[in-house]
Every structure is written in structure tokens, then in C-alpha cells.
Enzyme design. Structure first.
Site, short mmCIF file in Angstrom:
data_model
loop_
_atom_site.label_atom_id
_atom_site.label_comp_id
_atom_site.label_asym_id
_atom_site.label_seq_id
_atom_site.Cartn_x
_atom_site.Cartn_y
_atom_site.Cartn_z
N HIS A 1 0.83 -1.19 0.00
CA HIS A 1 0.00 0.00 0.00
C HIS A 1 0.87 1.24 0.00
O HIS A 1 2.04 1.21 0.37
CB HIS A 1 -0.92 0.02 1.22
CG HIS A 1 -0.19 0.01 2.53
ND1 HIS A 1 0.33 -1.14 3.07
CD2 HIS A 1 0.13 0.99 3.41
CE1 HIS A 1 0.92 -0.87 4.22
NE2 HIS A 1 0.83 0.43 4.45
N CYS B 1 1.18 3.97 12.62
CA CYS B 1 2.24 3.51 11.73
C CYS B 1 2.64 4.66 10.80
O CYS B 1 1.94 5.68 10.76
CB CYS B 1 1.79 2.29 10.92
SG CYS B 1 0.47 2.62 9.72
#
Length: 674
Positions: free
Chosen positions: A68, A192
Site C-alpha cells: 500500500h 504507523c
């Protein structure tokens, strides 16, 4: 209808994904996004995906891969899905190849509503029933409907019923602690670097693990889709805190006084049950929710890291907060020298003597501002080393200790000592069992008063003078470097920068160079400035060498590596050594030696040429402020070419050996016949 509606269409589903490697899998799925108008530039998008893959593996385990990225080439939040019979290696922690590959594409400027779609999908990936249904789906339409939360189209083969796996066993400490405290109440924060996938998968994993343990948990996801902040009353009622993060937790002081489990975000994805057990164990040991909210943070739970790894984290935290001051101060001083010459260092204060039309006044202002910025280097280094150890309560003692270090001439070595001393002193004070009436003033009066006094005594009376002598020796040594000694130091630092590409040795070399900048003062050709130049050049060559190698000998590299090579040009030019990590991970026995030789070449040549650098980062973007810039570029080019030549030679030898191997039995047969 789910809030993932419209994320995927049947045309974005490949039920027979059969790539030769991860690179081909990524390209195949990206081509579907391009064909559907979801991505405008295939190569640009794949470069963004490769850059994200270089940060950390996207294999989640249990056969799931989630490559991603955010990209300016994405027109709307989208997902391309592939199902592979033999699986694709995404470096999952369990070593299993991914048979389900979800390529998540987010626009660079996506708003919260769009990113919430991706967040919802990330949470659903932790549901075994959902992933099981995807494995059984018989058509692209059925897959798209499952992901979008729609009804399976009429006539499409239905997924076989999926039985949820048996709940994972919860360790004895967790169950015992929960039993002894009634219902265990937890709060957690997940985050993250990109804030797209791992943040929300970690949150879902913790929620499922807490349910299996009979505990209650509320999770704050500090991700790209926005943050719903935990209510103060929820935090106050919690027995313990779990922080699963790869970036700093925002407003961490809210959790002061709570037993805390502090880990990386992937730990929550892969072993959430263990984290719940650890939190329960802390509750049993310390007693949950017994400290007032104003109390300082207690000792963090052990995460299995070696003490040396923790020490490196403490030091690198301090260095990371110091670097902006080094960059600003160094570049301002360099600009001042460029405008007003080296004599500007002796100019009087611009306070009351500033002439708007005089370049000399502007140069003096730049120099004096840069010098003031440099004055903060050691206090900030010391303060944030202490903060990394014991959080906000240690900040005052760390900064004060760094200021004393400057006053006694102990420099950055003294700042490291004072930061460590302040951090561990405050960490010990936090454990004091004081009367409840005193707890409220501990973080604002007692701890700052005692810790600042003790660290000040330590630096003024005990260790300050010996460290100052060591710093003077280091400064004299750096300034006296010449000839073969300087070249050997550049070669050594170059080898350290390339050996583990962002690992401990790389950080030791970089920290030495950045810290040594504090000894440069206003000297235009100080030895420490040459050291910083050598370290940056050596750090640029590994990714640049790999990028050049993928261009001149494409056949020696996989399609994935060739894509990584495109991103490596920019990463190397920007002094991001980690751009070579994907190549080193795939072929360490050839890439690492080649990178070391190239970086040794660059580092040694920079020291031989006498190039200088006041900025701790920037790559070619700070070239105008580098001393002897053309010779510096020559050193970088030489290191890059050497890296390329060695890696091409080593990979070519392997390819030749592989080509000759099948012929050996035939040759032996011929000899036997004779």
C-alpha cells in the site's frame, strides 16, 4: 452497505495471480488500477509502492499481503485484489507466502472520508471469516461484492461457509490477572508511518484478542483517517495501556501513571494475545489504575529487546531531535560565510547595528542566528535522550544537564552522559512509593528539583572535567587530521555507513559525525566538517550504485528490483541509505560487499579532497553549501561507479556459475566414455 462501497470493481480482481516474484505481482495489480483509471502513471505509482515496501515488509502473516502507499498518481481510494495458488513472498513474520494480496492505493491528498474507507478494510482483514470467504469466492464479482459489503451477484458461485478458528489460547498470567481484577480494562493507541493499514489492523487485532481474554479495550487509532481521541474518563478507568506504534504517540502524557506495554505496531498485528497478557501481568504486578493521573509514567514493560538495542534507541531519539538545530544552524552559518566571507565571525552584534541595505549586516544576522541555534544542540540532545528513557518527567534534568555540559566544555559527549544520567535517575524516582499527598507534586516539583540538582552536581563536580578533556582531545584530533590518517578515517566511516544501511553501525557513524559538528564552532575548515561530508557521501553511494546497476545491467535484476532502482536514484541523492535495503535483503552476499567497497571509496576521497559540510543531511540538495562541491560530487560519482562495478561483477559471476552447472554431468559423461 459497508463503508468500503466502491473501493473495488470486478475488473480489479485477479483470481489467478501467478507472478514469478513480488515485483511482477505488484505490476500486474497496478496495471489493473491503470486500466480502470484509478492510477494515472504506472511507473510513478510503482515507485511509490516500492518506497513504502523499503520502509518495512507488508506481509502480515496468515497468507495476507497488503502492499500500500499514498501516491499523487492515484485518482481515488482503490483496491486491487489478487489470489495466488502458489503464493507471493511479502516477507511475512510467519514466513508464509501470501495467497491473498490486497494492493491499497490512496491519493496523496485524500480527505478523511476517503481514508476511512481504507481504514475499514484494514480492520476487516483481521476477521478470519472475511478472509476465508475471499479464499472460497468463485468469481471476481463475488470478491468485489464481499469487499464492498454488497450482496453477492445472482448467479455468482457462492463462497463456502467459513468456520471461525478456535479462539487463540490466552496465557495463564492474562487469565489469572483478569480473574483477580474482575474485568480487565485496557486502552490502546496504534499508529504507523503511513497511517493506512497497520494502524487499523493492529487496532482490530487488539480488540479481538481482548475479547478472547474476557477484557474490555478501547483503541485510539492515530492514522490517516483521523483520530477519535480516548475520553479522559476512559483513560482514568483503565487498568493498563498498550502503545503499538512506529511513530511517536501524540499526547502521551495522558497515560501518565498507568502500567504501559510499549511495542511496535506489527507486534500488535502478529501477537496481540501476548500483549494483552503482558498488560494483565503489569496490572497484577503494579495494580491497575492506582496512581493519580498527574503521577509520572512508570517503568515501561520489557519488550524483549537487548539492552544495547534500547540504548541505541535512546541515543537516536536525542540525535533526531537535535538534527533540526544542527541543520538550521549549520546552513545559516554557511550562508553567512557565502555572503559576508569568513571574517563575518568577528562582526559585532546586529542588535542595534543592523543596516537593511548592507549585505554585511544580513550576513552577520545569519551568522549570529545560526550560532544561537548551535547553542541548543547539546541541551536538546541531552534532554531528549532523557525523555526517551523516562518521558516528560526527565526533560528538565536532561536539558539542564546538557546546558551544564556546554558550560564546562564537555560538548556532545557530556550531553550523552547527562541525558542518560537524567533519564535513569528519573526512571528510578518514578518507582518511589511516596504518600498519596506527595504524588500530585512529584512530577512538577520533587522530580525536577531533585533530578536537576543531582545531574548538575554530577556534571559540574564529578564527570564534567574529564569529559571536557576528552572532547578537547577529540577536537584537536579531528582538526589535526591530514594525509593518510584522514583518508583512513573516511574509509572506516564509509564501511560503517554501508555495512548495515541504517542499522546500528550506520547510526554509530552518523551519530559520531553529527555530534562532532558541535565541535566545529565557526572554523570554516574544521576536521569535523570533513567527517560530516565523508559520512554523507558514503551514505549516498549504496542506493545510487544499485540504481545505476539496474540501469546498465537490467538482466541481472528482477523486475521488482528494477522498479526499486528507479526510486533508489532519488533516495540516494537525498542521503537515504535505506534505499539500498531491498537489494541487500534479496542478495546480501553480493550487494553488501559491493556497497561497502563503494562507500569506502567515497568516504576516503572526500577526506582526501578536504570537502566540508555543515548540514547533517540533505544530499545533493545542499550541494551549494558544501566546501569544494565539484570534488565532493566526483567522490560520490566514484563511489557509485565502484559500487555498480563490484555488484555487476559479483552477480555476473553467479549467473555464469548457474549457467555452467547443468553442463557438468554431460562433461563427466564424456570423460567416463573415454
Amino acid at each position: 452497505m459497508s463503508d468500503t462501497s466502491g473501493l473495488i470493481t470486478p475488473a480489479l480482481v485477479d483470481l489467478h495471480l501467478a507472478p514469478a516474484d513480488k515485483g511482477e505481482a505488484l505490476r500486474s495489480l497496478a496495471q489493473r488500477l491503470v486500466a480502470e483509471g484509478r492510477v494515472t502513471d504506472l511507473d510513478g505509482f510503482l515507485a511509490d509502492v516500492a518506497a513504502r515496501e523499503a520502509q518495512a515488509p507488508t506481509g502480515m502473516g496468515d497468507g495476507i499481503g497488503i502492499p500500500h502507499c499514498r501516491s499523487a498518481h492515484v485518482t481515488r481510494p482503490s483496491l486491487a485484489f489478487g489470489r495466488s495458488t502458489r503464493g507471493v513472498d511479502f516477507d511475512a513474520p510467519d514466513g508464509q507466502p501470501a495467497d491473498l494480496v490486497f494492493m491499497i492505493a490512496a491519493p496523496a491528498g485524500a480527505d478523511d472520508s476517503h481514508l476511512q474507507i481504507l481504514a475499514a478494510l484494514a480492520r476487516r482483514l483481521m476477521d478470519p471469516a472475511f478472509t476465508g470467504a475471499l479464499r472460497e469466492a468463485g468469481s471476481p464479482g463475488a470478491v468485489a461484492a464481499l469487499i464492498n459489503g454488497e450482496e453477492v451477484p445472482a448467479g455468482a458461485p457462492e463462497a463456502a461457509p467459513v468456520s471461525a478458528p478456535a479462539p487463540a489460547p490466552v496465557s495463564a498470567p492474562a487469565s489469572q490477572a483478569a480473574a483477580s481484577h474482575g474485568e480487565l480494562r485496557l486502552v490502546a493507541v496504534t499508529s504507523c508511518p503511513t497511517g493506512i493499514a497497520h494502524t487499523y489492523m493492529a487496532a482490530k487485532a487488539l480488540e479481538l484478542a481482548a475479547a478472547r481474554a474476557g477484557a474490555r479495550i478501547e483503541v485510539e487509532t492515530q492514522g490517516s483517517a483521523g483520530t477519535t481521541v480516548l475520553a479522559p474518563e476512559v483513560i482514568a478507568a483503565a487498568d493498563a495501556v498498550i502503545l503499538a506504534h512506529d511513530v511517536e504517540v501524540r499526547d502521551r502524557a495522558r497515560f501518565a501513571g498507568k502500567p504501559t506495554v510499549d511495542v511496535g505496531v506489527k507486534a500488535a498485528v502478529n501477537r496481540a494475545d501476548d500483549l494483552i497478557a503482558q498488560a494483565a501481568g503489569l496490572v497484577a504486578e503494579y495494580g491497575g489504575g492506582t496512581r493519580p493521573a498527574a503521577a509520572p509514567v512508570p517503568p515501561r514493560t520489557a519488550t524483549g529487546e537487548h539492552w544495547a538495542q534500547r540504548l541505541r534507541k535512546y541515543l537516536m531519539t536525542g540525535v533526531s531531535y537535535m538534527i533540526p538545530f544542527v541543520a538550521a544552524g549549520g546552513l545559516l552559518i554557511a550562508l553567512a560565510f557565502a555572503v559576508g566571507g569568513y571574517q563575518i565571525a568577528s562582526a559585532p552584534s546586529v542588535l542595534g547595528h543592523f543596516d537593511w541595505t548592507s549585505s554585511h549586516s544580513w550576513a552577520a544576522m545569519l551568522f549570529q542566528t545560526g550560532k544561537a541555534s548551535f547553542g541548543f544542540l547539546v541541551p536538546i540532545l541531552s534532554g531528549y535522550i532523557a525523555w526517551a528513557i523516562a518521558d516528560r518527567a526527565a526533560l528538565a534534568a536532561g536539558i539542564a544537564g546538557g546546558a551544564v555540559s556546554v558550560a564546562v566544555g564537555a560538548g556532545f559527549l557530556g550531553g550523552i552522559v547527562s541525558g542518560l544520567a537524567a533519564g535513569f535517575l528519573v526512571l528510578w524516582m518514578i518507582r518511589w512509593n511516596v504518600p498519596r499527598a506527595v504524588k500530585g507534586i512529584m512530577p512538577v516539583v520533587v522530580i525536577p528539583l531533585v533530578s536537576v540538582a543531582v545531574v548538575g552536581f554530577l556534571m559540574f563536580v564529578v564527570v564534567g572535567s574529564p569529559i571536557a578533556s576528552a572532547m578537547n582531545g577529540l577536537t584537536d584530533w579531528l582538526n589535526g587530521l591530514s594525509g593518510s590518517n584522514a583518508i583512513l578515517l573516511g574509509v572506516l566511516l564509509g564501511a560503517m555507513m554501508a555495512f548495515d544501511m541504517g542499522g546500528p553501525l550506520n547510526k554509530v557513524a552518523y551519530t559520531f559525525a553529527a555530534g562532532a559538528l558541535t565541535t566545529a564552532g565557526t572554523t570554516p575548515d574544521a576536521g569535523s566538517l570533513k567527517v560530516m561530508a565523508a559520512v554523507m557521501a558514503a551514505g549516498m553511494t549504496p542506493p545510487l550504485g544499485m540504481a545505476l546497476a539496474t540501469a546498465v545491467r537490467r538482466g541481472l535484476f528482477t523486475a521488482e528490483e528494477r522498479e526499486n532502482g528507479k526510486a533508489a536514484w532519488v533516495l540516494g541523492a537525498s542521503f537515504i541509505t535505506e534505499g539500498a535495503i531491498p537489494f541487500a535483503a534479496a542478495d546480501p552476499l553480493r550487494v553488501i560487499p559491493a556497497s561497502i567497497v563503494g562507500s569506502m571509496t567515497a568516504g576516503g576521497l572526500v577526506m582526501a579532497f578536504g570537502s566540508t559540510l555543515r548540514a547533517p543531511h540533505g544530499g545533493i540538495w545542499v550541494l551549494p553549501l558544501i566546501g569544494s562541491p565539484f570534488l565532493y560530487l566526483l567522490a560520490v560519482v566514484a563511489g557509485t561507479v565502484v559500487t555498480t562495478a563490484v555488484v555487476v561483477l559479483l552477480k555476473g559471476m553467479r549467473k555464469s556459475a548457474a549457467a555452467e552447472a547443468p553442463e557438468t554431468p554431460a562433461a563427466e559423461k564424456g570423460l567416463a566414455a573415454v
